[in-house]
Design an enzyme around this catalytic site. Structure first.
Site, PDB file in Angstrom:
ATOM      1  N   VAL A   1      -3.845   1.963  -7.662  1.00 60.17           N
ATOM      2  CA  VAL A   1      -2.565   1.340  -8.024  1.00 60.17           C
ATOM      3  C   VAL A   1      -2.017   1.833  -9.359  1.00 60.17           C
ATOM      4  CG1 VAL A   1      -2.814  -0.781  -6.675  1.00 60.17           C
ATOM      5  CG2 VAL A   1      -3.748  -0.673  -8.993  1.00 60.17           C
TER       6      VAL A   1
ATOM      7  N   TYR B   1     -17.423  -3.255 -11.597  1.00 59.02           N
ATOM      8  CA  TYR B   1     -16.283  -2.887 -10.747  1.00 59.02           C
ATOM      9  C   TYR B   1     -15.011  -2.691 -11.573  1.00 59.02           C
ATOM     10  CZ  TYR B   1     -12.540  -3.208  -7.355  1.00 59.02           C
ATOM     11  OH  TYR B   1     -11.391  -2.967  -6.640  1.00 59.02           O
TER      12      TYR B   1
ATOM     13  N   TYR C   1      -5.272   2.833   1.380  1.00 55.02           N
ATOM     14  CA  TYR C   1      -5.012   1.422   1.692  1.00 55.02           C
ATOM     15  C   TYR C   1      -4.604   1.285   3.156  1.00 55.02           C
ATOM     16  CZ  TYR C   1      -5.004   1.070  -3.422  1.00 55.02           C
ATOM     17  OH  TYR C   1      -5.332   1.130  -4.741  1.00 55.02           O
TER      18      TYR C   1
ATOM     19  N   LYS D   1     -13.505   3.980  -6.293  1.00 57.36           N
ATOM     20  CA  LYS D   1     -14.324   3.520  -5.171  1.00 57.36           C
ATOM     21  C   LYS D   1     -15.060   4.669  -4.491  1.00 57.36           C
ATOM     22  CE  LYS D   1     -11.456  -0.546  -4.391  1.00 57.36           C
ATOM     23  NZ  LYS D   1     -10.186  -1.041  -3.856  1.00 57.36           N
TER      24      LYS D   1
ATOM     25  N   SER E   1      -8.532   2.215  -7.864  1.00 57.99           N
ATOM     26  CA  SER E   1      -9.286   2.323  -6.602  1.00 57.99           C
ATOM     27  C   SER E   1      -9.856   3.704  -6.329  1.00 57.99           C
ATOM     28  CB  SER E   1      -8.394   1.925  -5.426  1.00 57.99           C
ATOM     29  OG  SER E   1      -8.140   0.549  -5.459  1.00 57.99           O
TER      30      SER E   1
END
Lengths: 322, 322, 322, 322
Positions: free
Chosen positions: D266, D196, D248, D72, D69
């Site tokens: 993660v 992605y 998160y 992102k 992540s």
């Protein structure tokens, strides 16, 4: 029932169709695929078939239309026959939700993400995934065979509709992949979707629908074939689901004001199963199946003219399971 | 039905109660108020009353218990009588939700916040608020009078239960203030709650329950009084609601596997209305009411022994509306 | 900063107010109580106060308005002082939600129903309930004393506003009873609500707001009193909450495009705390507090002219914590 | 900063790593793919890089891990560069949600289904879909080029990780098809997912992470290349997103107690950007980037040892943007 009676009643249904056709103006044809959008919104057809094959019908009774969500009842019954109730119920619950047919929220908010019932898309895709067969084609063949046995003639998938649905199936794909992720899909997503979308694209007319309704009404017994096609318990369960979840998120109101097991589709189809005991005062005291087609649907997905016509009949003939 | 038959059947119900009493071990008495928590979880009682007042009963049939959510059916019927269906339906919908009885989410997520049905707390509080009367006492009196006419004896509110409920009613207060805020409450919150909680605390025994069930089964007609107590349409609607939403968020499964209009309460009460046509092969071919009491409930709120007993009877006697 | 500079800057703020006042047309005064609805939507006032008490101001700077949600920051800080952080954080989380300020959904959907942060109503009511004091009056007194120490003058609750809020507080009552039910309220509902609604009705002007902002900006240290009024850690936490949740469900956009800790209220108030390091190039390199009042709010609850004015200043002066 | 100081500090970081490594026991390696599950949970590495390329590092600093992540942030910045802010913000909002990273509920519950922010999976997939390039390969190449320019060396996608992710991407597929259905995907689902998942599988070490953090901290300016790599406004926006949504659904707590822009993955990666003004008293008064790797993550998805280590450093060095 003597022929005279039925003839008289055919006049009746013609009258009714005339009376309720204008309600179509309050709805619109489903617009997400051309094949549905281009239908004539003013059509309205009905067939009522009793246990001795008496049929009352009126309107565009030869018009072919796709089953759409009506197929959910059929594949649920088939899955129960093929897998047994415990297997099926482990993978799909039988609780109504009050949500729209394509809602995904509950898959996340209610762990472990078991679809709430087989009458919404999520549950129906799960059901399609568990049908017997080594390929989507085989599974769809079994659905067709099952239906053909009931209606007594060959049926087929409308390929144009299926192709359109396939290309606009993003929301259903989203549901299917979610189900796959949480373990509620029995076969690959694309296979389950092919089966699901093809079952939705099976073409029938109102007499076919009525015949399917008749067999369900009769607890799985086909009066013309003199044959029990599926177990009584499965038929009862199917009717319970039709009452609690059959008319999308207007099922509660339909049960409250019409009171008959029914399943609608966005094509404007409505399948109704009137058990014998629910219509003791009607011209069909031994029960009947009703098929309705009226492609102008309301925002919830139900045929406007169809529902109004059905409400009228149920009231007139005092048919109600409650 | 000759007396012999009923005597025979009383043996039968006694047998059944003996058989299903052990299921209570899988549940627990409701624990949120002492008056419920202290009940004997092993009790199980049943009464079945037919149109000619034949009664089959067994178990702790003289035990008094509070109606709790069973009262929701009663006040809904009363509100329909007092205000007329359109008024009531403008303020409460008749759609099942799949949510727990005390859920508040949908009031916010589905504008304009109209409660989904009168069988969940939100809807029942709305219904209580619209009852006729200048004070909570007057409204409760009318509920009692309505019920007393049905059961033929004086009833009363269990004050201890009511007081306990009143003191732990925070969640219901939350629902009521939410309803007030969105315009779905007809009287001040505290008044609506007093009515709602008092109706929940009305005490009955299983025979009373069965008698209420009988009148609903009979479409509002009281066979002993030879009197139509409420309109047939309201009775049908009540039964539809019992089927789609009567057993909390297990209503779908109850409809699927038992198939009878029923309403449960966390006291362990179950009210069942068996329409004549749903029990043609039973000892009560003209329909019956069933009252069950088994205070050990499951996590959803339904009497464990009660539901299992009922399922057995429905199967044995082939009673099913579908 | 020399007086000349500030005088120059006062011309600047006057210019800015003139420039941004027309934005008010895109909003509307809050309408749920008359006292807010009757405010002049075209008003716009600003005060900026630095560590050496330099003040730049313009617009209706003497206009009194109620704190409304701005008070949430104040009582959160006070609760942390009185109870200590662990106690407070056990009862209210510090996570943003993306939901509207009065949403109740998450209290049910995220067990055990702990409010997500003290900047939404649910969390703020919980905070109000844990303030020190034997009565609502005592608790409100402590809030007033805390604020009076900061602004250096007497403040009071606008009784008319409070009474109006009290009478229309159904949604807040719903939240409070829900919190009580799940154990996240430290005192009776009506007491918590009285404190909450009175804190919302405390009247200030933009200079008062700016002074509060200044002390928060300064990590709890009051530059004029030369006194640490609350712990640095609490001030940092308050500023973090202002950034993640301070501007209702537009907090993310405000952080993204303005980048300053701020809290708004439906009265049109905005409290801004500019830490020294966030405005090194500005006329207030040691940090400042900003108070804005512009009663015409957008649908989310933020002053339209106020937010636009603030964006302009932040850009012009290169003030941004990121 | 003189070399001595840094050497001293390297001892410090080594000390810290030793001190915080045991926290890993409170977490577990991500288990959904073998490549992550088989990582050594006890590893902990950190790199801190300042504007003059001073680096402090300790632990398994040569260990390669995938961005997950953390990517992102990178693709969001790249999309803003390629498409411009208005284009990007029309397709993805910048509001925190409080929901888990893979939640789908809000896409349905908040019409028109625009993803709430680019730091949750839904938003990140939308961002990936809008990257420039005629094929997934081209788009991934551009991401790699962008990152390689920052870190000054070749990077690559870990094919094993990518393949595993691809095969278990059902939940992400569900999100992507939902986005496609509501019009928030700029390219076919499978292409968006390939981009992605490949961006998630880009391998780096902690020094690479720190260098990325440094450039973001520096508002897009690369101090070693003496080059503005992306606009200041985009960097500010990225940091705002990291603070409001980067960790998160623990982002609020991270902002409250650590107060630095950060993004976790993660894999156990944490990217931190410390703007100059946020660390004036630290050994890096001109700002720094921090890269952390500790594969044992908590249930929310953040490295347990990593977060604790970072909290310690932030406190020790008084680094905090608030």
């Amino acid at each position: 029932m003597p022929t005279d009676h039925i003839n008289h009643n055919n006049h009746l249904t013609a009258e009714w169709v005339k009376q309720f056709r204008p309600y179509a103006k309050e709805g619109k044809c489903a617009s997400y695929i051309p094949a549905l959008a281009e239908k004539d919104p003013n059509q309205l057809a009905i067939s009522i078939i009793g246990t001795n094959n008496d049929e009352m019908k009126a309107g565009e009774t030869t018009e072919l239309f796709t089953l759409q969500s009506v197929s959910k009842v059929v594949t649920f019954i088939l899955a129960c026959m093929e897998r047994g109730l415990p297997y099926v119920l482990e993978r799909v619950d039988v609780e109504p939700t009050g949500d729209t047919f394509n809602s995904i929220i509950r898959l996340e908010s209610h762990q472990p993400g078991k679809p709430f019932n087989p009458m919404i898309n999520a549950g129906a895709i799960t059901v399609s995934s568990m049908l017997d067969g080594n390929s989507p084609q085989e599974k769809v063949s079994k659905i067709l065979q099952f239906l053909e046995q009931i209606v007594g003639k060959e049926l087929k998938v409308n390929e144009e509709v299926y192709q359109s649905e396939w290309q606009t199936a993003n929301r259903n794909r989203s549901l299917a992949y979610y189900l796959m992720d949480s373990g509620f899909l029995d076969c690959p997503v694309e296979e389950a979707l092919e089966v699901y979308l093809k079952q939705c694209a099976i073409e029938v007319n109102v007499s076919d629908l009525a015949m399917i309704g008749l067999v369900i009404a009769n607890d799985g017994y086909h009066p013309l074939l003199n044959k029990q096609l599926f177990p009584k318990q499965v038929a009862k369960l199917a009717k319970a689901l039709m009452v609690t979840c059959g008319m999308y998120n207007a099922s509660g109101k339909f049960a409250a004001f019409i009171g008959l097991p029914a399943k609608s589709g966005v094509s404007g189809a409505i399948l109704v199963a009137v058990p014998s005991h629910a219509g003791l005062d009607s011209p069909f005291p031994a029960g009947c199946g009703i098929g309705i087609y009226g492609p102008a649907i309301d925002t919830i997905g139900n045929s406007v003219a169809g529902v109004n016509l059905l409400k009228h009949i149920a009231t007139e003939w005092n048919m109600n399971i409650f």
